[in-house]
Design a protein around this motif. Sequence first.
Motif, mmCIF file in Angstrom:
data_model
loop_
_atom_site.group_PDB
_atom_site.id
_atom_site.type_symbol
_atom_site.label_atom_id
_atom_site.label_comp_id
_atom_site.label_asym_id
_atom_site.label_seq_id
_atom_site.Cartn_x
_atom_site.Cartn_y
_atom_site.Cartn_z
ATOM 1 N N VAL A 39 -6.774 -7.663 -3.905
ATOM 2 C CA VAL A 39 -7.520 -6.624 -4.603
ATOM 3 C C VAL A 39 -6.760 -5.314 -4.406
ATOM 4 N N LYS A 40 -6.382 -4.684 -5.514
ATOM 5 C CA LYS A 40 -5.656 -3.412 -5.433
ATOM 6 C C LYS A 40 -6.511 -2.323 -6.064
ATOM 7 N N TYR A 41 -6.720 -1.228 -5.327
ATOM 8 C CA TYR A 41 -7.462 -0.154 -5.985
ATOM 9 C C TYR A 41 -6.693 1.136 -6.004
ATOM 10 N N ASN A 42 -6.966 1.883 -7.067
ATOM 11 C CA ASN A 42 -6.320 3.142 -7.372
ATOM 12 C C ASN A 42 -7.082 4.248 -6.641
ATOM 13 N N ILE A 43 -6.423 4.905 -5.690
ATOM 14 C CA ILE A 43 -7.071 5.923 -4.866
ATOM 15 C C ILE A 43 -7.415 7.157 -5.700
ATOM 16 N N LYS A 44 -6.481 7.598 -6.525
ATOM 17 C CA LYS A 44 -6.667 8.837 -7.286
ATOM 18 C C LYS A 44 -7.840 8.741 -8.258
ATOM 19 N N ASP A 45 -7.918 7.644 -9.018
ATOM 20 C CA ASP A 45 -8.951 7.515 -10.045
ATOM 21 C C ASP A 45 -10.169 6.722 -9.591
ATOM 22 N N ASN A 46 -10.161 6.241 -8.345
ATOM 23 C CA ASN A 46 -11.315 5.577 -7.737
ATOM 24 C C ASN A 46 -11.834 4.355 -8.497
ATOM 25 N N TYR A 47 -10.959 3.383 -8.718
ATOM 26 C CA TYR A 47 -11.430 2.113 -9.262
ATOM 27 C C TYR A 47 -10.460 1.005 -8.879
ATOM 28 N N ILE A 48 -10.969 -0.219 -8.849
ATOM 29 C CA ILE A 48 -10.120 -1.374 -8.586
ATOM 30 C C ILE A 48 -9.237 -1.577 -9.813
ATOM 31 N N ALA A 49 -7.935 -1.577 -9.601
ATOM 32 C CA ALA A 49 -6.991 -1.632 -10.711
ATOM 33 C C ALA A 49 -6.492 -3.038 -11.003
ATOM 34 N N GLN A 50 -6.505 -3.920 -9.998
ATOM 35 C CA GLN A 50 -5.942 -5.256 -10.194
ATOM 36 C C GLN A 50 -6.575 -6.245 -9.228
ATOM 37 N N TYR A 51 -6.744 -7.485 -9.728
ATOM 38 C CA TYR A 51 -7.257 -8.577 -8.909
ATOM 39 C C TYR A 51 -6.362 -9.783 -9.163
ATOM 40 N N THR B 2 0.835 -1.199 0.000
ATOM 41 C CA THR B 2 0.000 0.000 0.000
ATOM 42 C C THR B 2 0.871 1.250 0.000
ATOM 43 N N ASN B 3 0.471 2.246 -0.789
ATOM 44 C CA ASN B 3 1.173 3.534 -0.799
ATOM 45 C C ASN B 3 0.147 4.644 -0.959
ATOM 46 N N ASP B 4 0.593 5.866 -1.209
ATOM 47 C CA ASP B 4 -0.350 6.983 -1.292
ATOM 48 C C ASP B 4 -1.176 6.966 -2.581
ATOM 49 N N LYS B 5 -0.864 6.080 -3.543
ATOM 50 C CA LYS B 5 -1.619 5.992 -4.794
ATOM 51 C C LYS B 5 -2.545 4.778 -4.844
ATOM 52 N N GLU B 6 -2.155 3.683 -4.153
ATOM 53 C CA GLU B 6 -2.917 2.432 -4.223
ATOM 54 C C GLU B 6 -3.007 1.783 -2.847
ATOM 55 N N ILE B 7 -4.125 1.076 -2.631
ATOM 56 C CA ILE B 7 -4.275 0.278 -1.417
ATOM 57 C C ILE B 7 -4.417 -1.180 -1.838
ATOM 58 N N LEU B 8 -3.691 -2.055 -1.169
ATOM 59 C CA LEU B 8 -3.732 -3.486 -1.474
ATOM 60 C C LEU B 8 -4.450 -4.219 -0.349
ATOM 61 N N TYR B 9 -5.520 -4.941 -0.715
ATOM 62 C CA TYR B 9 -6.271 -5.763 0.232
ATOM 63 C C TYR B 9 -6.022 -7.230 -0.081
ATOM 64 N N TYR B 10 -6.182 -8.090 0.923
ATOM 65 C CA TYR B 10 -6.048 -9.519 0.684
ATOM 66 C C TYR B 10 -6.969 -10.291 1.618
ATOM 67 N N ARG B 11 -7.258 -11.541 1.238
ATOM 68 C CA ARG B 11 -7.992 -12.462 2.105
ATOM 69 C C ARG B 11 -7.682 -13.888 1.680
ATOM 70 N N TYR B 12 -7.850 -14.803 2.601
ATOM 71 C CA TYR B 12 -7.662 -16.221 2.307
ATOM 72 C C TYR B 12 -9.007 -16.799 1.882
ATOM 73 N N TYR B 13 -9.020 -17.540 0.778
ATOM 74 C CA TYR B 13 -10.257 -18.109 0.264
ATOM 75 C C TYR B 13 -10.275 -19.617 0.497
ATOM 76 N N LYS B 14 -11.013 -20.056 1.504
ATOM 77 C CA LYS B 14 -11.261 -21.477 1.801
ATOM 78 C C LYS B 14 -10.013 -22.350 1.753
ATOM 79 N N ASN B 15 -8.890 -21.864 2.189
ATOM 80 C CA ASN B 15 -7.629 -22.613 2.144
ATOM 81 C C ASN B 15 -7.256 -23.078 0.736
ATOM 82 N N GLU B 16 -7.858 -22.448 -0.292
ATOM 83 C CA GLU B 16 -7.541 -22.809 -1.673
ATOM 84 C C GLU B 16 -6.512 -21.859 -2.272
ATOM 85 N N TYR B 17 -6.683 -20.554 -2.005
ATOM 86 C CA TYR B 17 -5.760 -19.557 -2.537
ATOM 87 C C TYR B 17 -5.923 -18.259 -1.757
#
Length: 197
Positions: A166-178, A147-162
């Motif tokens: 989720v990374k979103y762009n703060i400036k332009d207000n959209y999820i940039a990467q999954y 995470t930095n001043d331009k993007e926030i990176l979120y994460y979670r564990y999915y059923k012990n599978e993977y």
Amino acid sequence: MKRILIIIIGILSLSSCSTVKEKKSEINTEFRKLSGLTPRNIEFSGKVELSVNGQNYNLSTDIYSASDDSVLMILKAFMGIPAAKVFVEPNNFLAYNALENKAFYGEPTKENIEKAVRIGLSYYDIVSLLRNEPNLSMDYKVNEAGTNDKEILYYRYYKNEYIEYVKYNIKDNYIAQYQQKSEDNKLLLNVFFEEPR
């Protein structure tokens, strides 16, 4: 003395619980703010990297979403040749996988869409990512290192599978990467959302 120690331990444990709740509330607030800025109808250009049976595929994609009513994805291989087309609604989906010359129809579950076009996302996963509304009841956490001043990176564990990222762009207000990664850090799915319109 023993009584004072028990009271201090009790207060510390309660304060640590409230800190976790505040953090989750902060994440909810950020995504709610983002989803409120998302227009009703959207169009994305993007890139998808897939790993299937040890084989890596790089595809470009055009995605069209009419509110949360439907999504059309056109996946393109080398030189813009259509590799797959997927039309998804809340109750069903149609897909044509040109690489395997197969058509699919059915309920838009993660398993069915993955079987059709090797993308492990259900209809609700696709819509929530496009509309900046990830499922926060699934306990996303902030990855401070990513995470930095331009993007926030979120994460979670999915059923012990993977692990989902989720990374979103703060400036332009959209999820940039999954991303989906295995627990041994092997990339399973990597989607870049670019040039939202």
